[in-house]
Enzyme design. Sequence first.
Site, PDB file in Angstrom:
ATOM      1  N   SER A 124       0.620  -1.332   0.011  1.00 58.57           N
ATOM      2  CA  SER A 124      -0.140   0.005   0.054  1.00 58.57           C
ATOM      3  C   SER A 124       0.842   1.211   0.008  1.00 58.57           C
ATOM      4  CB  SER A 124      -0.980  -0.073   1.325  1.00 58.57           C
ATOM      5  OG  SER A 124      -1.414   1.181   1.451  1.00 58.57           O
ATOM      6  N   TYR A 148      -1.512  -1.297  10.841  1.00 59.72           N
ATOM      7  CA  TYR A 148      -1.996  -1.843   9.639  1.00 59.72           C
ATOM      8  C   TYR A 148      -0.751  -1.618   8.516  1.00 59.72           C
ATOM      9  CZ  TYR A 148      -3.365  -1.854   4.760  1.00 59.72           C
ATOM     10  OH  TYR A 148      -3.606  -1.999   3.511  1.00 59.72           O
ATOM     11  N   LYS A 152       2.249  -4.143   6.678  1.00 64.44           N
ATOM     12  CA  LYS A 152       2.384  -3.966   5.130  1.00 64.44           C
ATOM     13  C   LYS A 152       4.193  -4.011   5.179  1.00 64.44           C
ATOM     14  CE  LYS A 152      -1.381  -4.731   3.332  1.00 64.44           C
ATOM     15  NZ  LYS A 152      -1.618  -5.933   2.839  1.00 64.44           N
TER      16      LYS A 152
HETATM   17  P1  NAD Z   1     -10.699  -7.283   1.359  1.00 67.98           P
HETATM   18  O1  NAD Z   1     -10.776  -7.243   2.898  1.00 67.98           O
HETATM   19  O2  NAD Z   1     -11.899  -6.793   0.494  1.00 67.98           O
HETATM   20  O3  NAD Z   1      -9.951  -8.464   0.852  1.00 67.98           O
HETATM   21  C1  NAD Z   1      -9.144  -9.252   1.727  1.00 67.98           C
HETATM   22  C2  NAD Z   1      -9.832 -10.748   1.878  1.00 67.98           C
HETATM   23  O4  NAD Z   1      -8.684 -11.481   2.594  1.00 67.98           O
HETATM   24  C3  NAD Z   1     -10.968 -10.710   2.536  1.00 67.98           C
HETATM   25  O5  NAD Z   1     -11.943 -11.563   1.629  1.00 67.98           O
HETATM   26  C4  NAD Z   1     -10.667 -11.625   3.781  1.00 67.98           C
HETATM   27  O6  NAD Z   1     -11.819 -12.458   3.971  1.00 67.98           O
HETATM   28  C5  NAD Z   1      -9.433 -12.259   3.206  1.00 67.98           C
HETATM   29  N1  NAD Z   1      -8.611 -12.595   4.609  1.00 67.98           N
HETATM   30  C6  NAD Z   1      -8.243 -11.891   5.678  1.00 67.98           C
HETATM   31  N2  NAD Z   1      -7.369 -12.735   6.649  1.00 67.98           N
HETATM   32  C7  NAD Z   1      -7.464 -13.864   6.141  1.00 67.98           C
HETATM   33  C8  NAD Z   1      -6.866 -14.893   6.669  1.00 67.98           C
HETATM   34  N3  NAD Z   1      -6.097 -15.189   7.751  1.00 67.98           N
HETATM   35  N4  NAD Z   1      -6.968 -16.186   5.834  1.00 67.98           N
HETATM   36  C9  NAD Z   1      -7.651 -16.319   4.727  1.00 67.98           C
HETATM   37  N5  NAD Z   1      -8.482 -15.017   4.219  1.00 67.98           N
HETATM   38  C10 NAD Z   1      -8.075 -13.900   4.705  1.00 67.98           C
HETATM   39  O7  NAD Z   1      -9.665  -6.271   0.926  1.00 67.98           O
HETATM   40  P2  NAD Z   1      -9.077  -5.520  -0.343  1.00 67.98           P
HETATM   41  O8  NAD Z   1      -9.431  -4.174  -0.371  1.00 67.98           O
HETATM   42  O9  NAD Z   1      -9.634  -6.334  -1.411  1.00 67.98           O
HETATM   43  O10 NAD Z   1      -7.432  -5.446  -0.125  1.00 67.98           O
HETATM   44  C11 NAD Z   1      -6.607  -6.454  -0.671  1.00 67.98           C
HETATM   45  C12 NAD Z   1      -5.258  -6.532  -0.078  1.00 67.98           C
HETATM   46  O11 NAD Z   1      -4.767  -5.130  -0.627  1.00 67.98           O
HETATM   47  C13 NAD Z   1      -4.984  -6.257   1.273  1.00 67.98           C
HETATM   48  O12 NAD Z   1      -3.913  -7.278   1.817  1.00 67.98           O
HETATM   49  C14 NAD Z   1      -5.074  -4.909   1.602  1.00 67.98           C
HETATM   50  O13 NAD Z   1      -4.257  -4.410   2.696  1.00 67.98           O
HETATM   51  C15 NAD Z   1      -4.487  -4.312   0.261  1.00 67.98           C
HETATM   52  N6  NAD Z   1      -4.641  -2.962   0.092  1.00 67.98           N
HETATM   53  C16 NAD Z   1      -5.933  -2.449  -0.183  1.00 67.98           C
HETATM   54  C17 NAD Z   1      -6.142  -1.131  -0.309  1.00 67.98           C
HETATM   55  C18 NAD Z   1      -7.765  -0.598  -0.523  1.00 67.98           C
HETATM   56  O14 NAD Z   1      -8.052   0.542  -0.575  1.00 67.98           O
HETATM   57  N7  NAD Z   1      -8.675  -1.710  -0.576  1.00 67.98           N
HETATM   58  C19 NAD Z   1      -5.201  -0.260  -0.606  1.00 67.98           C
HETATM   59  C20 NAD Z   1      -3.925  -0.748  -0.468  1.00 67.98           C
HETATM   60  C21 NAD Z   1      -3.617  -2.013  -0.073  1.00 67.98           C
HETATM   61  C1  UD1 Z   2      -6.621   5.137   4.169  1.00 65.34           C
HETATM   62  C2  UD1 Z   2      -5.603   4.831   5.120  1.00 65.34           C
HETATM   63  C3  UD1 Z   2      -4.543   3.945   4.243  1.00 65.34           C
HETATM   64  C4  UD1 Z   2      -5.211   2.950   3.444  1.00 65.34           C
HETATM   65  C5  UD1 Z   2      -6.202   3.550   2.539  1.00 65.34           C
HETATM   66  C6  UD1 Z   2      -6.771   2.685   1.425  1.00 65.34           C
HETATM   67  C7  UD1 Z   2      -5.849   6.151   6.936  1.00 65.34           C
HETATM   68  C8  UD1 Z   2      -5.205   7.254   7.845  1.00 65.34           C
HETATM   69  N1  UD1 Z   2      -5.368   5.579   5.905  1.00 65.34           N
HETATM   70  O1  UD1 Z   2      -6.063   6.116   3.260  1.00 65.34           O
HETATM   71  O2  UD1 Z   2      -3.501   3.492   5.226  1.00 65.34           O
HETATM   72  O3  UD1 Z   2      -4.018   2.439   2.590  1.00 65.34           O
HETATM   73  O4  UD1 Z   2      -7.251   4.247   3.369  1.00 65.34           O
HETATM   74  O5  UD1 Z   2      -7.538   1.717   2.363  1.00 65.34           O
HETATM   75  O6  UD1 Z   2      -6.984   5.885   7.256  1.00 65.34           O
HETATM   76  N2  UD1 Z   2     -12.278  11.621   3.691  1.00 65.34           N
HETATM   77  C9  UD1 Z   2     -13.083  12.253   3.936  1.00 65.34           C
HETATM   78  N3  UD1 Z   2     -14.309  12.040   4.790  1.00 65.34           N
HETATM   79  C10 UD1 Z   2     -14.694  10.543   4.953  1.00 65.34           C
HETATM   80  C11 UD1 Z   2     -13.430   9.799   4.582  1.00 65.34           C
HETATM   81  C12 UD1 Z   2     -12.293  10.195   4.135  1.00 65.34           C
HETATM   82  O7  UD1 Z   2     -13.122  13.678   3.936  1.00 65.34           O
HETATM   83  O8  UD1 Z   2     -15.588  10.115   5.550  1.00 65.34           O
HETATM   84  C13 UD1 Z   2     -10.916  12.206   3.253  1.00 65.34           C
HETATM   85  C14 UD1 Z   2      -9.683  11.754   4.010  1.00 65.34           C
HETATM   86  O9  UD1 Z   2      -9.519  12.887   4.779  1.00 65.34           O
HETATM   87  C15 UD1 Z   2      -8.793  11.593   2.802  1.00 65.34           C
HETATM   88  C16 UD1 Z   2      -9.607  11.382   1.689  1.00 65.34           C
HETATM   89  O10 UD1 Z   2     -11.041  11.535   1.946  1.00 65.34           O
HETATM   90  O11 UD1 Z   2      -8.300  12.960   2.559  1.00 65.34           O
HETATM   91  C17 UD1 Z   2      -9.289   9.907   1.207  1.00 65.34           C
HETATM   92  O12 UD1 Z   2      -9.671   8.954   2.449  1.00 65.34           O
HETATM   93  P1  UD1 Z   2      -9.751   7.413   2.372  1.00 65.34           P
HETATM   94  O13 UD1 Z   2     -10.456   6.827   1.558  1.00 65.34           O
HETATM   95  O14 UD1 Z   2      -9.885   7.095   3.872  1.00 65.34           O
HETATM   96  O15 UD1 Z   2      -8.065   6.840   2.093  1.00 65.34           O
HETATM   97  P2  UD1 Z   2      -6.734   7.309   2.687  1.00 65.34           P
HETATM   98  O16 UD1 Z   2      -6.823   8.494   3.632  1.00 65.34           O
HETATM   99  O17 UD1 Z   2      -5.955   7.925   1.470  1.00 65.34           O
END
Ligand code: NAD
Ligand code: UD1
Length: 335
Positions: A124, A148, A152
Amino acid sequence: MRVLVTGGCGYIGSHTIVELLNSNMEVIVVDNLVNSSLDVLDNIKKITGKKPTFYEYDMCDKEKLRSIFQKEKIDAVIHFAGLKAVSESVSKPLLYYKNNLFSTINLLECMEEFNVYKLVFSSSATVYGNPTHLPVTEDFPLKTTNPYGTTKLMIENILVDLYKANSKFDITILRYFNPIGAHKSGLIGENPKGIPNNLMPYLVNVALGKSEVLNIYGNDYKTIDGTGVRDYIHVCDLAYGHLLALKNSKSGFKIYNLGTGKPTSVLELVKMFEKVNKVPVKYQITNRRAGDIDACYTSPAKAFKELNFTCRYTLSDMCLDSYNFAKKSIDKESR
Ligand code: NAD
Ligand code: UD1
């Protein structure tokens, strides 16, 4: 290629599976459904005509995970599984360290034992902390601000050491910026359990009347309009990036940022959402959210140069597709 997708029932995993199946790869999924549900696999079948092999196992259970490697021929792994809610990780750090680290170490041990060396790992942009300048490139210093994010970074460090010890591994770390949007069909998308923390799922809830008002966390940041700036990327573009990472001819240890490189403020996103979906979104400016940063966006140059990664979808597509998925989910719930 037969690909084990961990966390494949989740948001990014499910969209990636669609890309893999559409390019004729075979997919095996392991997921404990802690943050997802089984109907995702039926919906993947509706989109692609194919259903992956599924194991409902917790990856922290090494013997169960190992049994998948015994049964299945696996050529590569994409490792999405993990817990990802920042605020929860602050209140329950041990849960996050245990789940994200144990599951990953179990996976890497199984890969080594069964001679599976190709890995793509979901990292991330959070590993960059509060970047000192922009856009963010892969060589920036790394620093985390919550448990979290630390999981990572710890996993990234484990992968660095593993590769040093065993150069048969072929590891790609993908650092995602802010994925939003959903598959055009509206069959799969982001379905967070409980009250969402992230901007787009919350915004969608307000548009649907499930929540009354969107709190915009601060308008005194050093950005174009004072609200936080991020790099939103359509989840289908992100998913496509995983396919490119698997097909990359360069082997070894690689790191890529995946984002569009285009900065967007909270207000710009809200305005775009209202315009393309023709729906008003009530918002109010509130205090800053602890831990938030002014702005974060990538330079997509390295992913473009080495993976030929480009984004096909615009901010307008992201807004349309997020809302389309949410509306369809509500229709299904009310039936
Ligand atoms: P998500 O929660 O939708 O998907 C993660 C999946 O992993 C879920 O289906 C959950 O049931 C499964 N899981 C968790 N722990 C497990 C375990 N111990 N054994 C088996 N399954 C398990 O999340 P996502 O948004 O699809 O994210 C996927 C990956 O990308 C994650 O590692 C997350 O940290 C990373 N990531 C997500 C974002 C985002 O904004 N969505 C941003 C940066 C990184
Ligand atoms: C957040 C996480 C980051 C994670 C990412 C994707 C935090 C501090 N960081 O990032 O670790 O990788 O999500 O899952 O939580 N905002 C509002 N109102 C809301 C929600 C968000 O104004 O109700 C604003 C936030 O201040 C930010 C932007 O929207 O400026 C995006 O927020 P968000 O979607 O939570 O993502 P990140 O903060 O980038």
